[in-house]
Design a protein around this motif. Structure first.
Motif, PDB file in Angstrom:
ATOM      1  N   ALA A  96       0.826  -1.216   0.000  1.00 36.68           N
ATOM      2  CA  ALA A  96       0.000   0.000   0.000  1.00 36.68           C
ATOM      3  C   ALA A  96       0.858   1.264   0.000  1.00 36.68           C
ATOM      4  CB  ALA A  96      -0.936  -0.020   1.205  1.00 36.68           C
ATOM      5  N   CYS A  97       1.934   1.267   0.776  1.00 36.49           N
ATOM      6  CA  CYS A  97       2.742   2.488   0.874  1.00 36.49           C
ATOM      7  C   CYS A  97       3.541   2.784  -0.388  1.00 36.49           C
ATOM      8  CB  CYS A  97       3.657   2.423   2.092  1.00 36.49           C
ATOM      9  SG  CYS A  97       2.738   2.622   3.625  1.00 36.49           S
ATOM     10  N   MET A 113       2.274   3.588  -2.935  1.00 35.38           N
ATOM     11  CA  MET A 113       1.576   4.725  -3.529  1.00 35.38           C
ATOM     12  C   MET A 113       2.285   6.053  -3.258  1.00 35.38           C
ATOM     13  SD  MET A 113      -2.465   4.160  -3.120  1.00 35.38           S
ATOM     14  CE  MET A 113      -2.767   2.792  -2.028  1.00 35.38           C
ATOM     15  N   PHE A 114       3.099   6.078  -2.206  1.00 35.92           N
ATOM     16  CA  PHE A 114       3.848   7.300  -1.922  1.00 35.92           C
ATOM     17  C   PHE A 114       5.081   7.427  -2.813  1.00 35.92           C
ATOM     18  CE2 PHE A 114       2.005   6.492   2.431  1.00 35.92           C
ATOM     19  CZ  PHE A 114       1.079   7.515   2.357  1.00 35.92           C
ATOM     20  N   PHE A 132       5.371   6.050  -6.215  1.00 33.28           N
ATOM     21  CA  PHE A 132       5.293   5.685  -7.631  1.00 33.28           C
ATOM     22  C   PHE A 132       5.218   6.857  -8.609  1.00 33.28           C
ATOM     23  CE2 PHE A 132       0.454   4.442  -7.208  1.00 33.28           C
ATOM     24  CZ  PHE A 132       0.100   5.784  -7.145  1.00 33.28           C
ATOM     25  N   ASN A 133       5.589   8.049  -8.178  1.00 33.13           N
ATOM     26  CA  ASN A 133       5.463   9.201  -9.068  1.00 33.13           C
ATOM     27  C   ASN A 133       6.275   9.088 -10.349  1.00 33.13           C
ATOM     28  OD1 ASN A 133       3.631  10.698  -7.527  1.00 33.13           O
ATOM     29  ND2 ASN A 133       5.270  11.318  -6.145  1.00 33.13           N
ATOM     30  N   THR A 157      -3.344   7.421 -12.539  1.00 33.26           N
ATOM     31  CA  THR A 157      -3.316   7.338 -11.087  1.00 33.26           C
ATOM     32  C   THR A 157      -4.761   7.268 -10.603  1.00 33.26           C
ATOM     33  OG1 THR A 157      -1.293   8.609 -10.971  1.00 33.26           O
ATOM     34  CG2 THR A 157      -2.561   8.459  -8.959  1.00 33.26           C
ATOM     35  N   TYR A 158      -5.118   6.148 -10.032  1.00 26.47           N
ATOM     36  CA  TYR A 158      -6.500   5.955  -9.580  1.00 26.47           C
ATOM     37  C   TYR A 158      -6.651   6.396  -8.128  1.00 26.47           C
ATOM     38  CZ  TYR A 158      -6.603   2.899 -13.682  1.00 26.47           C
ATOM     39  OH  TYR A 158      -6.525   2.407 -14.955  1.00 26.47           O
ATOM     40  N   ILE A 168      -7.248   5.899  -4.125  1.00 24.84           N
ATOM     41  CA  ILE A 168      -6.568   4.914  -3.285  1.00 24.84           C
ATOM     42  C   ILE A 168      -7.385   3.621  -3.170  1.00 24.84           C
ATOM     43  CG2 ILE A 168      -5.082   6.399  -1.916  1.00 24.84           C
ATOM     44  CD1 ILE A 168      -7.176   6.653   0.155  1.00 24.84           C
ATOM     45  N   LEU A 202      -6.150  -0.356  -3.120  1.00 25.87           N
ATOM     46  CA  LEU A 202      -6.421  -1.117  -1.897  1.00 25.87           C
ATOM     47  C   LEU A 202      -7.366  -2.280  -2.183  1.00 25.87           C
ATOM     48  CD1 LEU A 202      -6.749   1.780   0.710  1.00 25.87           C
ATOM     49  CD2 LEU A 202      -4.783   0.301   0.283  1.00 25.87           C
ATOM     50  N   VAL A 255      -3.485  10.391  -4.504  1.00 24.31           N
ATOM     51  CA  VAL A 255      -2.451  10.359  -3.465  1.00 24.31           C
ATOM     52  C   VAL A 255      -1.250  11.245  -3.839  1.00 24.31           C
ATOM     53  CG1 VAL A 255      -1.267   8.334  -4.384  1.00 24.31           C
ATOM     54  CG2 VAL A 255      -1.207   8.759  -1.938  1.00 24.31           C
ATOM     55  N   ASP A 260      -0.567  14.428  -1.970  1.00 23.21           N
ATOM     56  CA  ASP A 260       0.209  14.386  -0.745  1.00 23.21           C
ATOM     57  C   ASP A 260       1.710  14.428  -1.029  1.00 23.21           C
ATOM     58  OD1 ASP A 260       0.535  14.138   2.082  1.00 23.21           O
ATOM     59  OD2 ASP A 260       1.060  12.040   1.791  1.00 23.21           O
ATOM     60  N   THR A 261       2.131  13.705  -2.055  1.00 26.43           N
ATOM     61  CA  THR A 261       3.572  13.578  -2.275  1.00 26.43           C
ATOM     62  C   THR A 261       4.159  14.709  -3.125  1.00 26.43           C
ATOM     63  OG1 THR A 261       3.087  12.077  -4.122  1.00 26.43           O
ATOM     64  CG2 THR A 261       3.632  11.077  -2.015  1.00 26.43           C
ATOM     65  N   ILE A 290      -7.745  14.264  -0.621  1.00 28.86           N
ATOM     66  CA  ILE A 290      -7.194  12.920  -0.500  1.00 28.86           C
ATOM     67  C   ILE A 290      -7.215  12.446   0.959  1.00 28.86           C
ATOM     68  CG2 ILE A 290      -4.776  13.722  -0.369  1.00 28.86           C
ATOM     69  CD1 ILE A 290      -6.030  10.464  -1.983  1.00 28.86           C
ATOM     70  N   ASN A 332      -9.074   9.218   2.444  1.00 33.74           N
ATOM     71  CA  ASN A 332      -8.355   8.258   3.275  1.00 33.74           C
ATOM     72  C   ASN A 332      -9.154   7.948   4.542  1.00 33.74           C
ATOM     73  OD1 ASN A 332      -6.074   6.674   4.159  1.00 33.74           O
ATOM     74  ND2 ASN A 332      -5.549   8.360   5.532  1.00 33.74           N
ATOM     75  N   GLU A 347      -0.633   1.030   8.097  1.00 39.30           N
ATOM     76  CA  GLU A 347       0.486   1.961   7.995  1.00 39.30           C
ATOM     77  C   GLU A 347       0.194   3.045   6.962  1.00 39.30           C
ATOM     78  OE1 GLU A 347       4.287   0.329   6.781  1.00 39.30           O
ATOM     79  OE2 GLU A 347       5.109   2.362   6.687  1.00 39.30           O
ATOM     80  N   PHE A 348      -0.374   2.623   5.837  1.00 37.19           N
ATOM     81  CA  PHE A 348      -0.719   3.579   4.796  1.00 37.19           C
ATOM     82  C   PHE A 348      -1.708   4.622   5.323  1.00 37.19           C
ATOM     83  CE2 PHE A 348      -3.620   4.859   1.364  1.00 37.19           C
ATOM     84  CZ  PHE A 348      -2.719   5.437   0.491  1.00 37.19           C
ATOM     85  N   ARG A 378       0.058   6.958   7.742  1.00 43.23           N
ATOM     86  CA  ARG A 378       1.000   7.887   7.102  1.00 43.23           C
ATOM     87  C   ARG A 378       0.284   9.010   6.387  1.00 43.23           C
ATOM     88  NH1 ARG A 378       5.817   5.019   3.871  1.00 43.23           N
ATOM     89  NH2 ARG A 378       6.000   7.163   3.116  1.00 43.23           N
ATOM     90  N   LEU A 379      -0.858   8.686   5.809  1.00 43.91           N
ATOM     91  CA  LEU A 379      -1.605   9.722   5.098  1.00 43.91           C
ATOM     92  C   LEU A 379      -2.351  10.609   6.097  1.00 43.91           C
ATOM     93  CD1 LEU A 379      -1.831  10.482   2.191  1.00 43.91           C
ATOM     94  CD2 LEU A 379      -3.720   8.895   1.913  1.00 43.91           C
ATOM     95  N   ASN A 407       5.808  12.280   3.704  1.00 47.22           N
ATOM     96  CA  ASN A 407       5.624  11.493   2.479  1.00 47.22           C
ATOM     97  C   ASN A 407       6.033  12.277   1.237  1.00 47.22           C
ATOM     98  OD1 ASN A 407       4.307   9.636   4.187  1.00 47.22           O
ATOM     99  ND2 ASN A 407       2.361  10.685   3.895  1.00 47.22           N
TER     100      ASN A 407
END
Lengths: 183, 932
Positions: A9-10, A12-13, A15-16, A26-27, A29, A33, B501, B504-505, B537, B541, B566-567, B570-571, B617
């Motif tokens: 899941a993480c 997603m942070f 994959f830019n 980009t779908y 979340i 999930l 997402v 956020d990044t 976002i 979440n 965790e996801f 973190r968000l 993030n």
């Protein structure tokens, strides 16, 4: 050389570098999930030794009776890591899991009819066109690429459970169905 | 009426809710409630429609009524689940389901819903208890596994003490071994089992499971289980076995997973005495693989490099030229792939003769090219040469000549990608990015913005050829902000279609310190809106992710559950989220009139942020970095003022605003406790009250603050501190007592909803009109400190200091902070604007010292405002465009022509004009809004 590991899941942070490319969507979340909550073994990542993501595949298992199969929902490689056979490795894993764990009859995927590079790659991996799906990618109107831009090929590769190769056919390119007829 | 008929009448209410027609749902409910005043389902649907129409108070009344009746009906429970979620009352959802399940203990569905409610609320202990009860009652294995997972998650909570943690894992272990069916029936149960054994260090038991035939099969098909297996073997010290296994996979199965190569490398160096021997063996293996694979796979070649690097580390390398030879070999084979530079980066840190040889090799790469592969080789060689540039060669002259080289090659390379579709990236892009990097270095060395002008001209040109080059856009965004042209930065940011997402990044690229560019005071809320868009976002979440945790339970994908949690965390606790929130507050105060409503609302939101454990993030790696290793990275170089916001920055700003809002607000902790709806955040450790901590933490981690805050920001922070210290006693004295505040709130609730405020008892008070007699005397009025009085004069001096800097960002920064200080002053003094408050509290003396500060502040702000407007007049002129174009003469060619540059000059200059003028006029407006 790359690390093949589960999609988490993480990721997603991170994959830019892959998802900012125009062809990768980009779908929400929930999309990722949902796949991870149901078919985590059909989702994996290729990672460089530096920890940078190079590409990923997201798949699912679906269909009933002899149509039970593995499906490639998204397969993508970051621009700087193309031409390294990464897609091949991820497909290998997805096929192996579809075969050994899910006992599917085949694996299938959709590809834009205009995307000859990808089609050739899949053919090299043993896939063949099963049918052509009209306006699968939405009706764009007849643009530069003509119908090939909006139509998709449904490509399939039989697995060990289909030794008679019943899930494929040789004249697939001529079998045309509309987008409503496919799931 | 029959139940079928009633059902038919309820259907339209559901439809209305589904389509978002909440108003009509309420009307329908009211109609039906006349006939069926006791019907729980209609009531709960009405409560839902009310929540969705933001009528929280009314909904609360209904909600409590329904909950008091302890419903068990499925439809009612489902509707109420949504109502309570909308109200943020997850704990009440749990209680509701628990009550229902208690009444119908044989109802399996209710049991599951109770379990899920606990999962959603993150209450692992009671989740585990429910699952245990269910397992006893229904004898289904999955409920046993739910309880095991619940136990593990309880152990993993930050608040669980270490001893308890072990106990819980032991319990989980006992439970899993008690399972009537073995865990290996599913990969995810097996995963859970292994993770418990790993935690308890029961390696033999784990090993037995893994070595069993089924276990082996699972590990060979499940990447997650294999990951765990690898870790367990490592913890157990089975490096050699792991290495042998990996070797087998590499040779027999042609596995090219880099992890297997790393395992082989690890084995090579386990026994110190025999390393040299082993190095030879591994070398042979990798050489063989490299030959076999050719260009198809890089693993063998890279394995050889890593082997040599480790051999050197272990002192068993005897050929001093081998590393460079291998690198050359690697370049020969892989040099035409885009990733070659990144692959070799860990080995590039060379010195002395090695560096000389390596550089000579790279310099010999032909600089002319006719094919894509030749071009890629050249680009890779440029990147690698650049990486090793020594300080002595990082001069203005050297970098300028590199810029010329990169740019020349860029134009030469364009024809190679000329036939690519517009959706493709141009292979030449990297050359322009190299040039862009060198421009940044020269700008850093000279502080002359003409180099940034050239850089944007070139990079904008790149985008005409390579429309999708997000790397070019990212660099442009940074440069435009450095140039004080935020609108152009935003344009590029939007063109990247950042969504979900990625907000956020990536939003830091555009929203970092964005309040200094905000034109909100003159009504342009572009950036404030951008902030709000990114926050979507976090809402998704908090609304969606827990559903997928539940789904992972229903589908028994235990390996995913800790990852999802965790996801979610973190968000939820994202640093960027709260930095953006902070920026939004800063902009909001300049946009909306400061009122007690804003103060109360923001106070409550900000307070909860202060105690979060933040996660960073933000993606900074996405920006290219082709700068020499001895230099600062491109990211650091292109941050505004060279300072990135981190936790210290956030805490400094949060702290000062919370303090100011706390002082300005009537909501003290007790009042808030009574009035606030929804769950409070969980606290890991009990802490002293926030108010005390805020006062004390003045200098928590001063060094880090200095790294993240500019000197002007630091000055603002200490002004805020002094101001708050000065005014605290007067606020505390003048603030109406809780009883009065609550009485007022109750009065408002009755006016709004017709119902009294629930659960709040109003103690009797003296006096009827809200005024109250105080026993003690008002605190003695003291004069403001020097730091407060002088702040605005200092700001003016700072402004004059940076006034002549070429880029407008320095003046904008100083101006924005001076304005912010003035707004904060208005927040702090709002209470004392009411004459009756001043009179009743005998604080006339205090108010007169406000006056002097205000007059001085306004005169300073007006002066700055006028100067900004004046400065804006010199932008957007033919002269400003000429300066820009003149700076770019060297760049102008037949392809990138004069008109192209002129157009960019116009856009940059216009954008600067807009922001200078807008900020200037906005300050003027604020001065007149708060003139007394």
């Amino acid at each position: 050389m790359s690390v093949l590991r589960p999609f988490k899941a993480c990721d997603m942070f991170k994959f830019n570098n892959i998802n900012l490319d125009i062809w990768t969507e980009t779908y929400g979340i929930g999309f990722y999930l949902n796949y991870l909550a149901r078919w985590p073994d059909l989702c994996c990542v290729q990672e460089a030794p530096s920890g940078r993501m190079m590409g990923y595949v997201i798949g699912k298992a679906e269909g009933s009776s002899t149509e039970w199969h593995g499906h490639v929902t998204a397969l993508t490689v970051a621009p700087e890591y193309r031409r390294l056979s990464l897609a091949r490795k991820m497909m290998n894993l997805l096929e192996m899991v579809s075969d050994e764990i899910y006992k599917g009859f085949f694996v299938d995927l959709y590809v834009r009819c205009a995307n000859t590079v990808a089609i050739e790659m899949y053919e090299g991996l043993g896939y063949s066109v099963y049918r052509r799906v009209r306006e699968y990618y939405g009706s764009l109107g007849i643009g530069r690429g003509g119908r090939d831009e909006e139509d998709a090929f449904d490509m399939r590769k039989p697995l060990s459970r289909d030794p008679g190769r019943r899930s494929v056919r040789s004249n697939g390119r001529d079998m045309i169905v509309s987008a409503h007829d496919v799931s | 009426m029959s139940s079928a008929a009633l059902e038919r009448q309820i259907r339209p209410i559901y439809d209305a809710l589904d389509t978002g027609s909440n108003k009509s749902a309420i009307v329908d409910c009211n109609k039906l409630l006349k006939k069926h005043p006791k019907n729980e389902l209609i009531k709960s649907l009405k409560a839902l429609a009310l929540v969705r129409s933001q009528k929280v108070e009314e909904s609360l009344v209904l909600c409590d009524e329904i909950l008091a009746a302890k419903p068990t009906n499925d439809a009612v429970l489902t509707a109420m689940m949504h109502v309570l979620r909308g109200l943020g009352r997850h704990k009440d959802t749990v209680t509701m389901f628990e009550e229902a399940y208690k009444q119908q203990p044989s109802n399996e569905e209710l049991g599951a819903q109770t379990f899920f409610a606990n999962v959603r609320a993150g209450q692992w202990k009671s989740a585990q208890q429910v699952a245990t009860r269910m397992y006893k009652q229904f004898q289904e294995d999955r409920y046993l596994y739910w309880s095991i997972m619940g136990t593990v998650l309880q152990a993993e909570e930050a608040s669980t003490p270490p001893a308890m943690r072990t106990l819980l894992y032991k319990l989980a272990h006992r439970l899993i071994t008690s399972s009537p069916t073995p865990s290996y029936l599913s990969a995810d149960r097996f995963y859970l089992h292994l993770s418990i054994l790993r935690e308890l260090e029961l390696f033999d038991e784990a090993h037995k499971l893994i070595e069993s035939e089924v276990g082996g099969n699972i590990c060979s098909t499940s990447l997650s289980c294999n990951e765990l297996r690898r870790e367990i073997w490592r913890l157990r010290g089975l490096t050699k076995e792991e290495g042998d296994r990996a070797k087998k996979l590499i040779v027999e199965k042609k596995d090219r997973n880099w992890l297997e190569f790393l395992s082989v490398l690890d084995t090579t160096f386990i026994s110190k005495g025999e390393s040299a021997e082993h190095v030879k063996e591994t070398q042979e293996l990798f050489t063989q693989i490299a030959e076999q694979d050719g260009q198809k796979d890089r693993s063998g070649l890279l394995g050889l490099l890593e082997l040599e690097r480790r051999a050197r580390e272990n002192g068993v390398s005897f050929d001093s030229s081998r590393l460079v030879t291998l690198m050359e070999q690697y370049f020969d084979k892989i040099g035409d792939k885009a990733c070659c530079f990144e692959d070799l980066k860990p080995y590039l840190t060379l010195e002395g003769e090695e560096l000389t040889n390596w550089t000579a090799f790279l310099d010999a790469i032909p600089s002319s090219f006719t094919t894509l592969n030749e071009l890629r080789r050249l680009i890779n060689s440029y990147k690698m040469v650049r990486y090793n540039i020594p300080q002595s060669d990082l001069t203005i002259e050297a970098e300028t000549s590199r810029i010329q080289l990169y740019t020349k090659k860029y134009f030469e390379a364009l024809p190679i990608g000329a036939d690519l579709p517009v959706t493709e990236l141009q292979p030449a892009d990297d050359l322009a990015l190299l040039a862009g990097s060198a421009y940044i270095t020269v700008w850093k060395l000279t502080n002359e913005e003409r180099y940034l002008f050239e850089a944007v001209s070139l990079l904008e040109y790149v985008l005409t050829k390579s429309k999708q080059s997000f790397l070019t856009r990212l660099l442009l965004i940074r440069i435009y902000r450095l140039l004080g042209a935020p609108a152009l930065a935003l344009e590029h940011y939007r063109a990247m279609h950042v969504k979900q997402v990625q907000h956020d990044t990536l939003s830091h690229f555009i929203l970092s310190r964005v309040s200094m560019f905000s034109l909100a005071p003159i009504g342009d809320i572009t950036f404030a809106t951008e902030c709000l868009e990114t926050t979507q976002i976090y809402l998704s979440n908090s609304q969606e992710t827990s559903d997928f945790i539940v789904r992972a339970f229903t589908s028994e994908k235990y390996s995913q559950i800790p990852e999802f949690i965790e996801f979610e965390q973190r968000l939820e606790n994202s640093l960027q989220r709260d930095i953006v929130k902070m920026e939004h507050v800063r902009m909001r105060l300049g946009h909306e009139p400061i009122s007690s409503d804003i103060i109360d609302m923001e106070l409550i939101e900000l307070k909860f942020l202060y105690d979060r454990t933040h996660h960073d993030n933000r993606d900074f790696n996405i920006l290219v970095n082709y700068q020499p290793r001895i230099s600062e990275g491109l990211n650091e170089q292109t941050l505004l003022f060279g300072k990135g916001e981190g936790l210290s920055w956030l805490r400094a700003f949060l702290r000062l605003y919370i303090r100011a809002f706390q002082q300005g607000s009537d909501l003290d902790d007790m009042v808030e406790e009574k009035l606030l709806i929804g769950d409070r955040p969980k606290h890991v450790v009990e802490q002293p009250p926030l108010k005390e901590r805020l006062r004390k933490n003045a200098s928590d981690n001063a060094a880090e603050s200095a790294q993240q805050l500019t000197s002007d920001e630091l000055a603002f922070v200490s002004f805020a501190d002094e101001l708050a210290n000065w005014l605290e006693p007067y606020h505390d004295y003048a603030r109406p007592p809780p009883a009065v505040v609550l009485a007022e709130a109750a009065k408002q609730t009755v006016l709004k909803t017709g119902h009294p405020l629930k659960g709040v008892e109003i103690p009797p008070q003296n006096g009827t009109n809200g005024s109250h007699k105080k026993d003690d005397e008002p605190p003695v009025v003291i004069e403001p400190t020097e730091a407060i009085v002088k702040f605005f004069d200092n700001a003016k001096a700072r402004y004059n200091e940076v006034k002549d800097n070429a880029s407008p960002i320095d003046v904008l920064h100083v101006a924005a902070l001076a304005q912010e200080a003035f707004l904060l002053f208005n927040v702090e003094t709002l209470r004392f604007k009411t004459a009756s408050v001043v009179k009743a509290n005998k604080l006339g003396g205090l108010v007169s010292s406000f006056k002097a500060i205000r007059i001085n502040a306004i005169s300073v702000l007006k002066e700055i405002s006028a100067d900004l407007v004046r400065r804006s007049e010199s932008e957007g002129t033919s002269e400003s465009r000429k300066t820009f174009v003149d700076a770019c003469t060297k760049l102008i060619t037949s392809e990138l022509d004069h008109d192209f540059v002129l157009n960019i000059a116009k856009r940059v200059s216009d954008s600067r004009k807009k922001v200078l003028e807008g900020i200037g006029k906005g300050m003027g407006k604020i001065c007149s809004s708060y003139s007394h």
